[in-house]
Design a protein around this motif. Structure first.
Motif, PDB file in Angstrom:
ATOM      1  N   TYR A 287      -5.863   3.686  -2.444  1.00 46.07           N
ATOM      2  CA  TYR A 287      -4.901   2.653  -2.058  1.00 46.07           C
ATOM      3  C   TYR A 287      -3.936   2.429  -3.226  1.00 46.07           C
ATOM      4  O   TYR A 287      -4.353   2.156  -4.347  1.00 46.07           O
TER       5      TYR A 287
ATOM      6  N   PRO B  83      -1.221  -0.035  -4.502  1.00 46.35           N
ATOM      7  CA  PRO B  83      -0.719  -1.376  -4.207  1.00 46.35           C
ATOM      8  C   PRO B  83       0.807  -1.503  -4.226  1.00 46.35           C
ATOM      9  O   PRO B  83       1.363  -2.278  -3.457  1.00 46.35           O
ATOM     10  N   LYS B  84       1.488  -0.750  -5.093  1.00 49.83           N
ATOM     11  CA  LYS B  84       2.952  -0.870  -5.196  1.00 49.83           C
ATOM     12  C   LYS B  84       3.637  -0.482  -3.888  1.00 49.83           C
ATOM     13  O   LYS B  84       4.547  -1.159  -3.423  1.00 49.83           O
ATOM     14  N   GLU B  85       3.207   0.645  -3.294  1.00 49.70           N
ATOM     15  CA  GLU B  85       3.815   1.109  -2.047  1.00 49.70           C
ATOM     16  C   GLU B  85       3.079   0.618  -0.805  1.00 49.70           C
ATOM     17  O   GLU B  85       3.535   0.830   0.312  1.00 49.70           O
ATOM     18  N   ASN B  86       1.904  -0.001  -0.992  1.00 51.43           N
ATOM     19  CA  ASN B  86       1.083  -0.489   0.107  1.00 51.43           C
ATOM     20  C   ASN B  86       0.729   0.638   1.084  1.00 51.43           C
ATOM     21  O   ASN B  86       0.844   0.480   2.300  1.00 51.43           O
ATOM     22  N   VAL B  87       0.296   1.779   0.538  1.00 52.16           N
ATOM     23  CA  VAL B  87      -0.104   2.926   1.343  1.00 52.16           C
ATOM     24  C   VAL B  87      -1.444   3.448   0.852  1.00 52.16           C
ATOM     25  O   VAL B  87      -1.875   3.157  -0.264  1.00 52.16           O
TER      26      VAL B  87
ATOM     27  N   ARG C 254      -8.930   1.871  -5.471  1.00 55.82           N
ATOM     28  CA  ARG C 254      -7.645   1.219  -5.650  1.00 55.82           C
ATOM     29  C   ARG C 254      -7.053   1.715  -6.961  1.00 55.82           C
ATOM     30  O   ARG C 254      -7.717   1.702  -7.996  1.00 55.82           O
TER      31      ARG C 254
ATOM     32  N   GLN D 181      -2.952  -0.281 -12.150  1.00 52.49           N
ATOM     33  CA  GLN D 181      -1.585  -0.312 -12.689  1.00 52.49           C
ATOM     34  C   GLN D 181      -1.651  -0.175 -14.210  1.00 52.49           C
ATOM     35  O   GLN D 181      -2.366  -0.920 -14.855  1.00 52.49           O
TER      36      GLN D 181
END
Length: 129
Positions: free
Chosen positions: A67, A69-73, A125, A128
């Motif tokens: 997953y 998180p930045k692109e939510n994909v 996940r 970052q």
């Protein structure tokens, strides 16, 4: 070796001794912990557990559902190695994947969010930097 999940051997809240009043029961038994290792060949085991539940246990696997998180994909990625496993120091050395383990993937560092020994899949996940 079977693990037992009973509290007959523990002490009372007050600190007093609790004496066992019966023997161990079969339903108090637990299974052997599954130590998922990164490998090119995927190996799963299907177990029937109490209550008619079927658990798919991942013994070996190399793919991770990552997953971002930045692109939510969610993308599929390969595991290169296990960096750290906070649950057990020995797991870090041996490269065992459990929930909370920090792994290195093709896309960067990731933390495992699923339980591969119980779910049969590795979800993670992306961290970052």
């Amino acid at each position: 070796m079977v693990q037992w999940h009973s509290d007959l051997h523990k002490r009372k809240k007050t600190g007093g001794r609790k004496r066992p009043w019966r023997k161990k029961r079969r339903y108090e038994r637990g299974g052997v912990p599954i130590e998922t290792l990164p490998s090119e060949t995927v190996k799963r085991r299907v177990d029937k557990v109490k209550g008619g539940i079927i658990k798919v246990r991942l013994l070996r696997g190399n793919d991770v559902n990552l997953y971002v998180p930045k692109e939510n994909v969610v993308i599929k990625s390969k595991i290169t190695r296990v960096l750290e496993n906070p649950s057990n120091r020995d797991y870090s050395r041996r490269g065992v994947i459990t929930k909370g383990a920090i792994i290195m993937t093709e896309h960067g560092k990731a933390v495992v969010s699923s339980r591969p020994g119980q779910n049969g899949v590795i979800n993670a996940r992306l961290l970052q930097d």
